[in-house]
Design a protein around this motif. Sequence first.
Motif, PDB file in Angstrom:
ATOM      1  N   ASP A 434      -7.517  10.241   9.056  1.00  0.00           N
ATOM      2  CA  ASP A 434      -6.280   9.893   8.349  1.00  0.00           C
ATOM      3  C   ASP A 434      -6.410  10.234   6.874  1.00  0.00           C
ATOM      4  O   ASP A 434      -5.493  10.756   6.252  1.00  0.00           O
ATOM      5  N   LEU A 528      -5.068  -0.116   6.696  1.00  0.00           N
ATOM      6  CA  LEU A 528      -5.909   0.694   7.583  1.00  0.00           C
ATOM      7  C   LEU A 528      -7.209   0.997   6.866  1.00  0.00           C
ATOM      8  O   LEU A 528      -7.205   1.542   5.757  1.00  0.00           O
ATOM      9  N   GLU A 530     -10.675   3.175   7.181  1.00  0.00           N
ATOM     10  CA  GLU A 530     -11.290   4.307   7.880  1.00  0.00           C
ATOM     11  C   GLU A 530     -12.709   4.447   7.366  1.00  0.00           C
ATOM     12  O   GLU A 530     -12.935   4.547   6.148  1.00  0.00           O
ATOM     13  N   PHE A 671      -1.435   6.069  21.199  1.00  0.00           N
ATOM     14  CA  PHE A 671      -1.541   4.620  21.067  1.00  0.00           C
ATOM     15  C   PHE A 671      -0.888   3.895  22.243  1.00  0.00           C
ATOM     16  O   PHE A 671      -1.138   2.705  22.434  1.00  0.00           O
ATOM     17  N   TRP A 690       0.160   0.454  15.127  1.00  0.00           N
ATOM     18  CA  TRP A 690      -0.488   1.754  14.991  1.00  0.00           C
ATOM     19  C   TRP A 690       0.525   2.859  14.722  1.00  0.00           C
ATOM     20  O   TRP A 690       0.276   3.764  13.920  1.00  0.00           O
ATOM     21  N   SER A 694       0.609   5.253  11.411  1.00  0.00           N
ATOM     22  CA  SER A 694       0.499   6.712  11.583  1.00  0.00           C
ATOM     23  C   SER A 694       1.716   7.437  11.014  1.00  0.00           C
ATOM     24  O   SER A 694       1.615   8.603  10.623  1.00  0.00           O
ATOM     25  N   MET A 701      -4.458  10.582  13.116  1.00  0.00           N
ATOM     26  CA  MET A 701      -5.082   9.357  13.605  1.00  0.00           C
ATOM     27  C   MET A 701      -5.184   9.388  15.127  1.00  0.00           C
ATOM     28  O   MET A 701      -4.652   8.506  15.810  1.00  0.00           O
ATOM     29  N   VAL A 703      -6.553   8.790  18.851  1.00  0.00           N
ATOM     30  CA  VAL A 703      -7.422   7.779  19.446  1.00  0.00           C
ATOM     31  C   VAL A 703      -8.624   8.422  20.113  1.00  0.00           C
ATOM     32  O   VAL A 703      -9.600   7.740  20.427  1.00  0.00           O
ATOM     33  N   SER A 712     -10.954   2.337  17.647  1.00  0.00           N
ATOM     34  CA  SER A 712      -9.695   1.897  17.046  1.00  0.00           C
ATOM     35  C   SER A 712      -9.533   0.418  17.359  1.00  0.00           C
ATOM     36  O   SER A 712      -9.694   0.007  18.516  1.00  0.00           O
ATOM     37  N   GLU A 714      -8.750  -3.806  15.299  1.00  0.00           N
ATOM     38  CA  GLU A 714      -8.280  -4.600  14.172  1.00  0.00           C
ATOM     39  C   GLU A 714      -9.387  -5.545  13.733  1.00  0.00           C
ATOM     40  O   GLU A 714     -10.082  -6.144  14.566  1.00  0.00           O
ATOM     41  N   LEU A 735      -6.021  -2.858  10.335  1.00  0.00           N
ATOM     42  CA  LEU A 735      -6.471  -1.935  11.378  1.00  0.00           C
ATOM     43  C   LEU A 735      -7.736  -1.225  10.906  1.00  0.00           C
ATOM     44  O   LEU A 735      -7.975  -1.085   9.702  1.00  0.00           O
ATOM     45  N   ARG A 737     -10.438   2.222  11.863  1.00  0.00           N
ATOM     46  CA  ARG A 737     -10.889   3.387  12.626  1.00  0.00           C
ATOM     47  C   ARG A 737     -12.336   3.665  12.238  1.00  0.00           C
ATOM     48  O   ARG A 737     -12.635   3.878  11.064  1.00  0.00           O
TER      49      ARG A 737
END
Length: 744
Positions: A434, A528, A530, A671, A690, A694, A701, A703, A712, A714, A735, A737
């Motif tokens: 992302d 989010l 990452e 998702f 999600w 996105s 992003m 999955v 992926s 939370e 969230l 990742r």
Amino acid sequence: MTRFAASRSLVALVISIAFSAPAVGASAATRAPVTAAPAMLFVGETPESMVTRVVGIRIQNITAAAIKGSLRVVPEQAPHDSRIHSPMRVPVSLGASEEATVRVPLPPTNGSVYRYDVLFETDSDTFSLTKFDHTHGYNQFTLLDLSQPPRLVQLRGSALPGYPSSSPSRAYGAPQVAVATASVVAGSGDIALPEQPSAYATIGVVFARSEQLAHIPQAAQNALLAWVHAGGTLAVAVSRPEDLRLGPLPQLVGGEIVATPVSNEVLSPRGKRPKLAPPSSEEGAPEVEETTPVFPDAGVAPSEPDAAPDAGPDADELENTQDSATVPIGFAPQATPVKKKVPGPKTLTPPWKSTPKRSAASTAPSEALKASLLGYKSPNLEASRFGATAHVGLGYVHLLAFDPAAPGVLDEPWTKVRMLELLEDATRDTKVLDGPLTRPWHENTISAVRKLLDPNEGFRPALLVSTLLLIGYSIVVGPVALLWARRRRRLFDALALVPLLSGATFFTIVAVSFISRGAQSRARRFSLVEIASGDEHGAIRRYRGFFSSRSSNLAIAAGSPSAMIALANDDVIGGGELRRERDGLVLSGVPTAAWQTLVVREDDAFRLKGGVRLRLESDNSITIENNTEFKLVDVLVSAGATNMVYFESIAAHGGASSKTGQLITHGTAGFETYLACAPPSRRNDIVERWHAMSATSRGSMPVAVRNRLVLSGELAGADAPERDSGLRVDKTHTLVRVVSPEGG
């Protein structure tokens, strides 16, 4: 006569004052105590052509006394942009005849040229200093050269070798390289670098000599390293032996570095490097030849490489992920290599370990250059065709075997090709990450995000109640009241009843509305994170919602000195003012109406203490280690394109194995995969979150990602302060990742 003359003199005096006032103001404006000129931190072919979220303003005190004031940069409203952009204010303190470069953060825009007015304000006066234009474009193939003098500008306009100009997917030929250079701080001669990592979002590769890297101020150095952890690529030419033992380089690669003879990876022309897939904005991908394991029947049949996945938000990404990297989770098949044609880029080995197919003129360096090449060794460094390479979070650090900034080195075709390949490789994660800190701001739509942050969305049940009350009221005051009065044979009693029912209905509806919307102002967060597998340092894109129960002006402080914030609303009249203070940026004076929700976006580095580690075991099962203090909920783990495992939760400081999770073997529809495995009570909410996040991403992003492990989920309770800018935080969703390095 005397009275008439006095009146005429008074009128003449008023007229003279009225016409002389502008002249006085103009005269005062020309006597500004300072001068200013734009000094872009990242300079392209023209001073205004480089994109960065931070701009430099070179300001000089032209008086013999110290002066204090504020530098104010005001964006002019563009006719094609409906958003209100906040002016920026930075405090300035200069000694007599002192000169300095002031870093000013700029708001995100829609990708065009904007004009800015630069003002200098003191307690009593405002002076207009200059204007400048700033281009907000984006070229992902941009190399930032920090060396002085910048010799890598020779690469500007070069075509990337992995994208043949004859490719049918490129009507305008191969993409061309953009080269940016760093400006110099006035007075000190040091290079001027931003202190916010998101300022590097438009840069593909940063090149620096090790000596320059060691001399970068700590705040700017932290921003650069945070960008690398978030997915950036840093190329370093070792210019001093002591930099291998001291400074930022050993910290980056995990220990002291030892110089060694150059490896065969650098010199050998063997192997074939596959052609890259086009950027995400284009379609079409060349076919490459790769080795694909064939799995025996183990109860799970991997999908055919050429099979297209079901339609979904990640279909474009998964079209290039149906490959041998898909392993049946929890099974231990015996792999048999076969040759098969599949679409998409080859990623079975890290891109920097393979060598491209080149012409004979560029396959080897000259003898003089070959004698100067060096290799490097440390616990995390691995030999590559550029010298030595280390994974640092989601990004890469390359220690170059050569110094392209040395005189004459970049004149050799071999060196030029190597640098172009390095820039090419840095863009391979475009459809994997992302990139909160490695992609420019790109708000496709925030309507779904705003829905999650707006307490007014909870007004829908109240709206239903109000509708039923009105329907009931119309029935009661109509036929019911008339029948009641008719039975009593007193028709005028109905007229007396109507005002009472109207008042009761009105106050009931007001009470329902008041209760549903709430009487207290409050805040919400939707974020989010990452981060790389096993790393503690990543990136966060955070949306902060502020709901006000009355009209007010808010002051919203950034979460840290390195954070970049801006309004995300389109319906705010006047955008407040963005001020740079000691503890970071502050968005102040933002007007809000009663029961209105203000949305602010913030991009920043993020530390997840302990991290989350994904490990592929010898039996092809996946072990998840949650070393953080937060529980992971609604976790989806993928290995390749079709096999995924769902966990309802993984405890803080706990772990799980894919053998114990819910195995999903029917492929993925993005998702929407959660719809097949998450508890029915919240599966729709998970998918909604999600998709909302996105929709605001310029990166990707998916999955499931070819040849990588992806988690992926939370983080329950993460990034959840009790109060935000003075308002109580009543809801937070963070969230996460977690992406493994290429190759697992």
